[in-house]
Motif scaffolding. Structure first.
Motif, PDB file in Angstrom:
ATOM      1  N   GLY A 207       0.713  -1.130   0.088  1.00 20.12           N
ATOM      2  CA  GLY A 207       0.014   0.182  -0.192  1.00 20.12           C
ATOM      3  C   GLY A 207       0.800   1.195  -0.116  1.00 20.12           C
ATOM      4  N   ILE A 208       1.955   1.361   0.776  1.00 22.76           N
ATOM      5  CA  ILE A 208       2.809   2.547   0.857  1.00 22.76           C
ATOM      6  C   ILE A 208       3.326   2.675  -0.287  1.00 22.76           C
ATOM      7  N   ALA A 209       4.053   1.782  -0.957  1.00 19.40           N
ATOM      8  CA  ALA A 209       4.977   1.847  -2.173  1.00 19.40           C
ATOM      9  C   ALA A 209       4.214   2.347  -3.138  1.00 19.40           C
ATOM     10  N   THR A 210       2.978   1.653  -3.485  1.00 19.51           N
ATOM     11  CA  THR A 210       2.054   1.853  -4.421  1.00 19.51           C
ATOM     12  C   THR A 210       1.457   3.348  -4.435  1.00 19.51           C
ATOM     13  N   GLY A 211       1.036   3.700  -3.321  1.00 16.67           N
ATOM     14  CA  GLY A 211       0.726   5.068  -2.977  1.00 16.67           C
ATOM     15  C   GLY A 211       1.657   5.926  -3.480  1.00 16.67           C
ATOM     16  N   ARG A 212       2.956   5.923  -2.887  1.00 16.86           N
ATOM     17  CA  ARG A 212       3.876   6.771  -3.129  1.00 16.86           C
ATOM     18  C   ARG A 212       4.043   6.946  -4.644  1.00 16.86           C
ATOM     19  N   ALA A 213       4.352   5.923  -5.245  1.00 17.34           N
ATOM     20  CA  ALA A 213       4.287   5.825  -6.782  1.00 17.34           C
ATOM     21  C   ALA A 213       3.393   6.528  -7.288  1.00 17.34           C
ATOM     22  N   ALA A 214       1.959   6.282  -7.124  1.00 13.53           N
ATOM     23  CA  ALA A 214       1.044   6.722  -7.629  1.00 13.53           C
ATOM     24  C   ALA A 214       1.194   8.724  -7.329  1.00 13.53           C
ATOM     25  N   GLY A 215       1.254   8.713  -6.333  1.00 11.25           N
ATOM     26  CA  GLY A 215       1.586  10.120  -5.688  1.00 11.25           C
ATOM     27  C   GLY A 215       2.598  10.777  -6.484  1.00 11.25           C
ATOM     28  N   ASP A 216       3.700  10.271  -6.644  1.00  5.43           N
ATOM     29  CA  ASP A 216       4.743  10.913  -7.545  1.00  5.43           C
ATOM     30  C   ASP A 216       4.435  11.210  -8.974  1.00  5.43           C
ATOM     31  N   THR A 217       3.763  10.155  -9.598  1.00  6.83           N
ATOM     32  CA  THR A 217       3.180  10.341 -10.907  1.00  6.83           C
ATOM     33  C   THR A 217       2.307  11.378 -11.082  1.00  6.83           C
ATOM     34  N   LEU A 218       1.251  11.668 -10.261  1.00  2.73           N
ATOM     35  CA  LEU A 218       0.329  12.579 -10.081  1.00  2.73           C
ATOM     36  C   LEU A 218       1.124  13.929 -10.051  1.00  2.73           C
TER      37      LEU A 218
END
Length: 191
Positions: free
Chosen positions: A42-53
């Motif tokens: 959850g944390i890794a995916t959330g951070r990656a999505a946040g970085d992309t956005l």
């Protein structure tokens, strides 16, 4: 009573089978994988999505474009509707280098040629969608993180359930073999 029922596989018991011990260890490992793996996914995916956005917000910029043609009314563009009230129209704008660019975007119907509108372009000057705002980005990143954690948890639970079914099948086969060995010793059956 309830605590005893939950921990029965860990007790020293002459009726405890090796498969019970194995299943208890599988459950313990599953709990650890659910907690650590779900949180990490959850944390890794959330951070990656946040970085992309965040990158989308930084790399896209608003610019002014001019309608090349009159925007048609809604009925003329009915075959190409996307669920909103906008219609497709050709627009012209200048990129960062000052070069004229032409593309198609969606605008409100019945606008005359020459109308100025705001469009979003990427770092290469191509038309793109408006980037999500900070609040929307946080919500989307949280949703992606939640889906990743649920996906990981579902995977772990499916594997554990499959192992449980396999162990149950093995225990049933073992029971049948043992019963077949003991049953003839009891003598003939009376009907």
């Amino acid at each position: 009573m309830r605590r005893t029922k939950l921990l029965w596989r860990w007790r020293s018991n002459p009726l405890r089978r090796p498969s019970d011990i194995l299943e208890a260890r599988i459950i313990l490992m599953a709990v650890l994988l659910l907690l650590a793996g779900g949180l990490t996914a959850g944390i890794a995916t959330g951070r990656a999505a946040g970085d992309t956005l965040r990158e989308q917000r930084q790399s896209r910029m608003a610019t002014t474009a001019v309608l090349v043609d009159d925007a048609p009314d809604r009925s003329a563009d009915a075959a190409y509707r996307t669920g909103d009230d906008k219609v497709s129209v050709t627009v012209r704008w200048q990129d960062r280098n000052g070069s004229a660019r032409v593309g198609t975007t969606r605008v409100e119907p019945d606008r005359p040629a020459g109308t100025k509108i705001t469009v979003w372009v990427d770092e290469h000057g191509r038309l793109t969608a408006r980037p999500p705002g900070p609040v929307t980005s946080v919500i989307e990143a949280a949703l992606v993180a939640t889906v990743a954690a649920i996906g990981w948890s579902s995977l772990v639970l499916c594997v554990v359930y499959g192992m449980h079914l396999r162990l149950e099948h093995r225990r049933a086969q073992q029971w049948e073999r043992e019963w077949a060995a003991i049953d003839p010793r009891w003598g003939p059956r009376r009907t």
